[in-house]
Design an enzyme around this catalytic site. Structure first.
Site, PDB file in Angstrom:
ATOM      1  N   LYS A  16      -5.648 -46.394  -8.769  1.00 30.00           N
ATOM      2  CA  LYS A  16      -4.378 -47.005  -8.731  1.00 30.00           C
ATOM      3  C   LYS A  16      -3.419 -45.731  -8.575  1.00 30.00           C
ATOM      4  O   LYS A  16      -3.325 -44.692  -9.086  1.00 30.00           O
ATOM      5  CB  LYS A  16      -3.753 -47.539 -10.539  1.00 30.00           C
ATOM      6  N   LYS A  55      -5.548 -43.205 -12.649  1.00 29.06           N
ATOM      7  CA  LYS A  55      -4.113 -43.691 -12.494  1.00 29.06           C
ATOM      8  C   LYS A  55      -3.249 -42.320 -12.274  1.00 29.06           C
ATOM      9  O   LYS A  55      -3.417 -41.604 -13.014  1.00 29.06           O
ATOM     10  CB  LYS A  55      -3.737 -44.315 -13.650  1.00 29.06           C
TER      11      LYS A  55
HETATM   12  C1  PBG Z   1       1.824 -49.334 -17.991  1.00 27.92           C
HETATM   13  C2  PBG Z   1       1.583 -49.554 -16.553  1.00 27.92           C
HETATM   14  C3  PBG Z   1       2.545 -49.363 -15.536  1.00 27.92           C
HETATM   15  C4  PBG Z   1       1.871 -50.002 -14.262  1.00 27.92           C
HETATM   16  C5  PBG Z   1       0.873 -50.824 -14.900  1.00 27.92           C
HETATM   17  N1  PBG Z   1       0.742 -50.670 -16.292  1.00 27.92           N
HETATM   18  C6  PBG Z   1       3.569 -48.469 -14.965  1.00 27.92           C
HETATM   19  C7  PBG Z   1       3.639 -46.915 -15.381  1.00 27.92           C
HETATM   20  O1  PBG Z   1       2.568 -46.403 -15.733  1.00 27.92           O
HETATM   21  O2  PBG Z   1       4.661 -46.346 -15.113  1.00 27.92           O
HETATM   22  C8  PBG Z   1       2.423 -49.902 -13.058  1.00 27.92           C
HETATM   23  C9  PBG Z   1       2.043 -51.188 -12.059  1.00 27.92           C
HETATM   24  C10 PBG Z   1       2.747 -51.257 -10.799  1.00 27.92           C
HETATM   25  O3  PBG Z   1       3.586 -50.438 -10.430  1.00 27.92           O
HETATM   26  O4  PBG Z   1       2.668 -52.327 -10.245  1.00 27.92           O
HETATM   27  N2  PBG Z   1       1.436 -48.097 -18.254  1.00 27.92           N
END
Ligand code: PBG
Length: 320
Positions: free
Chosen positions: A245, A192
C-alpha cells in the site's frame, strides 16, 4: 526473419484468447465508511461517489455491493468520541462493532474485513499510544490485540491491521487463538508506506495526525528491500494475506513480493489514486472508465491477487 507479433492482435477473438491478465469483481474489496447517527448517506467530498453511511442506511449499499458481484468489504469507522487511547476502537458498542453485527443481519455471507488502527479513534490522530511525543510500540500492541478481538467477537471474517507497529501480527494471532477465534484470518498491511496518496482518506476518516507525521512507523517510500523484511516477518508471525500500500506508485514492490512469497498478495489502491482519476475526469482531460480499468489491470498484472479499491462498485459494473 522477424517475428510477427501483430498476428496475435489481429482481432478481438484472438486478443481475448491470448490475454494474460483479466479483471473480475472477485478481485475487488470495497472500502466502506460507517458513522454514528441516523439516516446518513453523505458523499465524501475528496472521494466522489463514496459515502459515509449510518447503520440504518447500510441495507442499500449492501445490495449495491451484491448487485455488483463484489464479495468483500473493508470497514472503516468514524467514531463520535475520541480520546488519548482510542477507547471507542475496542468498545463492544463502538461504531465498527455495531456495523459488523448489522451487516451480518443484512447479509450473512458478505466477507467482512476490518481495518485495525487507532488513528481514527485517538484525539491526537496517531496510530498508537503516545509516550513523550513518540508512538510506543509495545504499549500499542496491547490495544491492537484488544481492537482485533472486539472485531472478531462482533463477527468479522478477517482482521487487517494498518498501524505498522512491530510484532502486531503475532499479538493479534495469539489474542484471537487464545479466545477461540482460530478461524478469523489476518491480512497484514505489511508494506505500508508513509505516502502523500492517503491525503483524501484522512479527510474521509478524520484521521490526520494533530502533530508530527507517521514517518516513525510507516515505511520510507525510498525503500524496497525493507518491504521484503516487513512481509517476511508478517508471514512468520501468522499473516494469511500480505498487502502492499499504496498500489500504483509501488508496483515494483508488488511484483517483487509476488515472486518471493507464496501467500496471497493484496494491493490497496488508495484514496489519492482514486481522487486523481476522478479529478482528471471531472476536468474532461481523461477517459475515466478506461483509465480506472487500466490502472486496476496494471495492479493485477504486477501481482495483486486482490485489490482494495474505491472503484470496486463502478469497475464491477463497467466489467459487465
Ligand atoms: C489507517 C489507514 C489509512 C488508510 C487506510 N488505513 C490512513 C493512514 O495511514 O494515514 C489510507 C487509505 C487510503 O488513503 O485510501 N491507518
Amino acid at each position: 526473419m522477424f517475428r510477427r507479433h501483430r498476428r496475435l492482435r489481429k482481432n478481438s477473438y484472438i486478443r481475448d484468447m491470448v490475454r494474460e491478465t483479466t479483471l473480475s469483481p472477485n478481485d475487488f474489496i470495497y472500502p466502506l465508511f460507517v458513522v454514528e447517527g441516523i439516516n446518513i448517506k453523505k458523499e465524501i467530498p475528496s472521494l466522489p461517489n463514496n459515502y459515509h453511511y449510518s447503520l440504518d442506511r447500510l441495507p442499500e449499499v449492501i445490495s449495491e455491493i451484491n448487485d455488483a458481484g463484489v464479495k468483500g468489504i473493508i470497514l472503516f469507522g468514524i467514531p463520535d468520541y475520541k480520546d488519548e487511547i482510542g477507547s471507542s476502537a475496542f468498545d463492544e458498542n463502538g461504531i465498527i462493532q455495531k456495523a459488523i453485527r448489522k451487516i451480518r443481519e443484512i447479509d450473512k455471507d458478505l466477507f467482512i474485513i476490518t481495518d485495525v488502527c487507532m488513528c481514527e479513534y485517538t484525539s491526537h490522530g496517531h496510530c498508537g499510544i503516545i509516550h513523550d511525543g513518540y508512538v510506543d510500540n509495545d504499549e500499542t500492541l496491547k490495544y491492537i490485540g484488544k481492537i482485533a478481538l472486539s472485531h472478531a467477537k462482533a463477527g468479522a471474517d478477517m482482521i487487517a491491521p494498518s498501524d505498522m507497529m512491530d510484532g502486531r501480527i503475532e499479538e493479534i494471532r495469539t489474542t484471537l487463538d487464545e479466545n477461540g477465534y482460530k478461524n478469523v484470518s489476518i491480512m497484514a498491511y505489511s508494506a505500508k508506506y508513509c505516502s502523500a496518496f492517503y491525503g483524501p482518506f484522512r479527510d474521509a476518516a478524520d484521521s490526520a495526525p494533530k502533530f508530527g507525521d507517521r514517518k516513525s512507523y510507516q515505511m520510507d517510500p525510498a525503500n524496497a528491500r525493507e518491504a521484503m523484511l516487513e512481509i517476511e516477518d508478517d508471514i512468520e508471525e501468522g499473516a494469511d494475506v500480505i498487502m502492499v500500500k499504496p498500489a500504483l506508485a509501488y508496483l515494483d514492490i508488488l511484483r517483487t513480493a509476488k515472486n518471493r512469497f507464496d501467500v496471497p498478495v493484496a494491493a490497496y489502491s488508495v484514496s489519492g489514486e482514486y481522487s486523481m482519476i476522478k479529478a482528471g475526469a471531472k476536468m474532461g482531460w481523461i477517459d475515466e472508465k478506461a483509465i480506472a480499468l487500466e490502472s486496476l489491470l496494471s495492479i493485477k498484472r504486477a501481482g495483486a491477487d486482490m485489490i482494495i479499491t474505491y472503484y470496486a462498485l463502478e469497475a464491477s459494473k463497467w466489467l459487465k
